[in-house]
Design a protein around this motif. Structure first.
Motif, PDB file in Angstrom:
ATOM      1  N   PHE A   1       0.851  -1.185   0.000  1.00 49.15           N
ATOM      2  CA  PHE A   1       0.000   0.000   0.000  1.00 49.15           C
ATOM      3  C   PHE A   1       0.891   1.241   0.000  1.00 49.15           C
ATOM      4  N   LYS A   2       0.989   1.862  -1.155  1.00 48.97           N
ATOM      5  CA  LYS A   2       1.874   3.020  -1.293  1.00 48.97           C
ATOM      6  C   LYS A   2       1.165   4.131  -2.054  1.00 48.97           C
ATOM      7  N   VAL A   3       1.649   5.344  -1.841  1.00 52.63           N
ATOM      8  CA  VAL A   3       1.164   6.500  -2.580  1.00 52.63           C
ATOM      9  C   VAL A   3       2.147   6.767  -3.708  1.00 52.63           C
ATOM     10  N   LYS A   4       1.671   6.755  -4.945  1.00 57.17           N
ATOM     11  CA  LYS A   4       2.566   6.972  -6.077  1.00 57.17           C
ATOM     12  C   LYS A   4       3.183   8.363  -6.003  1.00 57.17           C
ATOM     13  N   GLU A   5       2.329   9.364  -5.997  1.00 57.07           N
ATOM     14  CA  GLU A   5       2.806  10.744  -5.886  1.00 57.07           C
ATOM     15  C   GLU A   5       1.611  11.652  -5.632  1.00 57.07           C
ATOM     16  N   PRO A   6       1.594  12.353  -4.494  1.00 52.92           N
ATOM     17  CA  PRO A   6       0.480  13.275  -4.243  1.00 52.92           C
ATOM     18  C   PRO A   6       0.398  14.324  -5.347  1.00 52.92           C
TER      19      PRO A   6
ATOM     20  N   ALA B   1      -3.169  15.006  -2.801  1.00 56.99           N
ATOM     21  CA  ALA B   1      -3.435  13.620  -2.414  1.00 56.99           C
ATOM     22  C   ALA B   1      -3.257  12.717  -3.627  1.00 56.99           C
ATOM     23  N   ASP B   2      -3.412  11.435  -3.414  1.00 54.87           N
ATOM     24  CA  ASP B   2      -3.454  10.445  -4.487  1.00 54.87           C
ATOM     25  C   ASP B   2      -4.854   9.851  -4.466  1.00 54.87           C
ATOM     26  N   ASN B   3      -5.535   9.881  -5.600  1.00 58.72           N
ATOM     27  CA  ASN B   3      -6.942   9.514  -5.644  1.00 58.72           C
ATOM     28  C   ASN B   3      -7.182   8.096  -5.116  1.00 58.72           C
ATOM     29  N   LEU B   4      -6.393   7.123  -5.582  1.00 58.28           N
ATOM     30  CA  LEU B   4      -6.573   5.741  -5.157  1.00 58.28           C
ATOM     31  C   LEU B   4      -6.262   5.579  -3.672  1.00 58.28           C
ATOM     32  N   ALA B   5      -5.155   6.169  -3.230  1.00 55.57           N
ATOM     33  CA  ALA B   5      -4.756   6.034  -1.828  1.00 55.57           C
ATOM     34  C   ALA B   5      -5.760   6.706  -0.896  1.00 55.57           C
ATOM     35  N   LEU B   6      -6.283   7.858  -1.310  1.00 52.50           N
ATOM     36  CA  LEU B   6      -7.265   8.555  -0.483  1.00 52.50           C
ATOM     37  C   LEU B   6      -8.544   7.730  -0.373  1.00 52.50           C
ATOM     38  N   ASN B   7      -8.960   7.135  -1.477  1.00 50.10           N
ATOM     39  CA  ASN B   7     -10.148   6.286  -1.460  1.00 50.10           C
ATOM     40  C   ASN B   7      -9.923   5.061  -0.570  1.00 50.10           C
ATOM     41  N   GLN B   8      -8.735   4.452  -0.645  1.00 51.05           N
ATOM     42  CA  GLN B   8      -8.416   3.304   0.200  1.00 51.05           C
ATOM     43  C   GLN B   8      -8.436   3.685   1.672  1.00 51.05           C
ATOM     44  N   THR B   9      -7.869   4.834   1.985  1.00 50.92           N
ATOM     45  CA  THR B   9      -7.805   5.301   3.373  1.00 50.92           C
ATOM     46  C   THR B   9      -9.202   5.481   3.958  1.00 50.92           C
ATOM     47  N   LEU B  10     -10.061   6.190   3.244  1.00 51.77           N
ATOM     48  CA  LEU B  10     -11.410   6.453   3.752  1.00 51.77           C
ATOM     49  C   LEU B  10     -12.261   5.185   3.776  1.00 51.77           C
ATOM     50  N   THR B  11     -12.033   4.296   2.812  1.00 50.29           N
ATOM     51  CA  THR B  11     -12.784   3.042   2.792  1.00 50.29           C
ATOM     52  C   THR B  11     -12.431   2.182   3.992  1.00 50.29           C
TER      53      THR B  11
END
Length: 239
Positions: free
Chosen positions: A78-83, A123-133
């Motif tokens: 689980f990584k953030v590509k680039e905010p 933010a990173d769209n995928l990572a932000l969605n994963q975090t809130l989910t």
């Protein structure tokens, strides 16, 4: 936090992780050893059905360890590509629609309030969605045996940040457990691996955000996340 306190907290967390690993790995390994020892010592005495039962038990114990190793490996995946610059309102609309459907299926009342106005966050769209989910799923799990379950989702803007809050009216977290909730593998839920909140916190930090959990045992839990906006002047000009 000064360096001495930070070092002490790091050591305490490491000790907690090692303690959890000893428990999660040690107990099944001992059970596996006993199972195989009994099978080996009685192999000629057991009939085929009994041998199969012992082998099945050993396989199940081994599968538990494989699952644990897999969960630990997943943490690094689980990584953030680039905010980057993300329009917050479209993201919030999409996430809210997903939450509405999920909570409707679970018979949980949802109230959500947006008080940010248009703007962008880093933010990173995928990572932000994963975090809130992850946070939303935790809240849903906390409400399994609650009468009149409810989750509140709120987003507001303050001092160059957008703050997202997800609050449930579940049983809350015991005071003694609050200091451990971000430690990988720590969980009070049978059958769970305790990686959700650590992953969510990791992703939020990699997006240069911040995450806090506040809970009162018996009264519910609230998660708060802060993410940088793309400049206060830009936000003001779009009101």
């Amino acid at each position: 936090m000064d360096k001495a306190k930070g070092d002490t907290l790091w050591i305490e967390n490491l000790e907690e992780i090692l303690s959890i690993l000893c428990h999660e790995l040690g107990n099944p390994i001992n059970s596996l050893k006993i199972t195989l020892d009994v099978l080996r010592e009685n192999y000629d005495l057991f009939d085929d059905d009994k041998k199969k039962n012992y082998l099945k038990r050993a396989t199940e114990l081994l599968a538990r360890q494989e699952k644990l190793v897999g969960v630990m490996k997943s943490y690094s995946k689980f990584k953030v590509k680039e905010p980057k610059k993300i329009a917050f309102l479209p993201f919030w609309d999409n996430f809210s629609n997903m939450a509405i459907n999920k909570l409707k299926d679970a018979n949980i009342r949802l109230t959500h309030n947006l008080a940010t106005g248009p703007g962008h966050i880093m933010a990173d769209n995928l990572a932000l969605n994963q975090t809130l989910t992850i946070i939303l799923d935790n809240a849903v799990e906390a409400l399994e045996d609650v009468n009149a379950p409810e989750i509140k989702m709120m987003a507001s803007r303050n001092n160059g940040f957008i703050m997202i809050r997800i609050k449930d009216n579940g049983p809350g977290i015991r005071k003694n457990d609050m200091s451990k909730i971000f430690i990988p593998l720590f969980t009070t839920k049978p059958g769970k691996m305790g990686m959700g909140l650590p992953i969510a916190r990791k992703l939020s930090l990699e997006m240069e955000g911040r995450m806090e959990i506040e809970s009162l045992f018996g009264k519910g839990t609230e998660a708060r996340l802060w993410f940088k906006t793309m400049g206060h002047q830009e936000m003001e000009s779009q009101k």
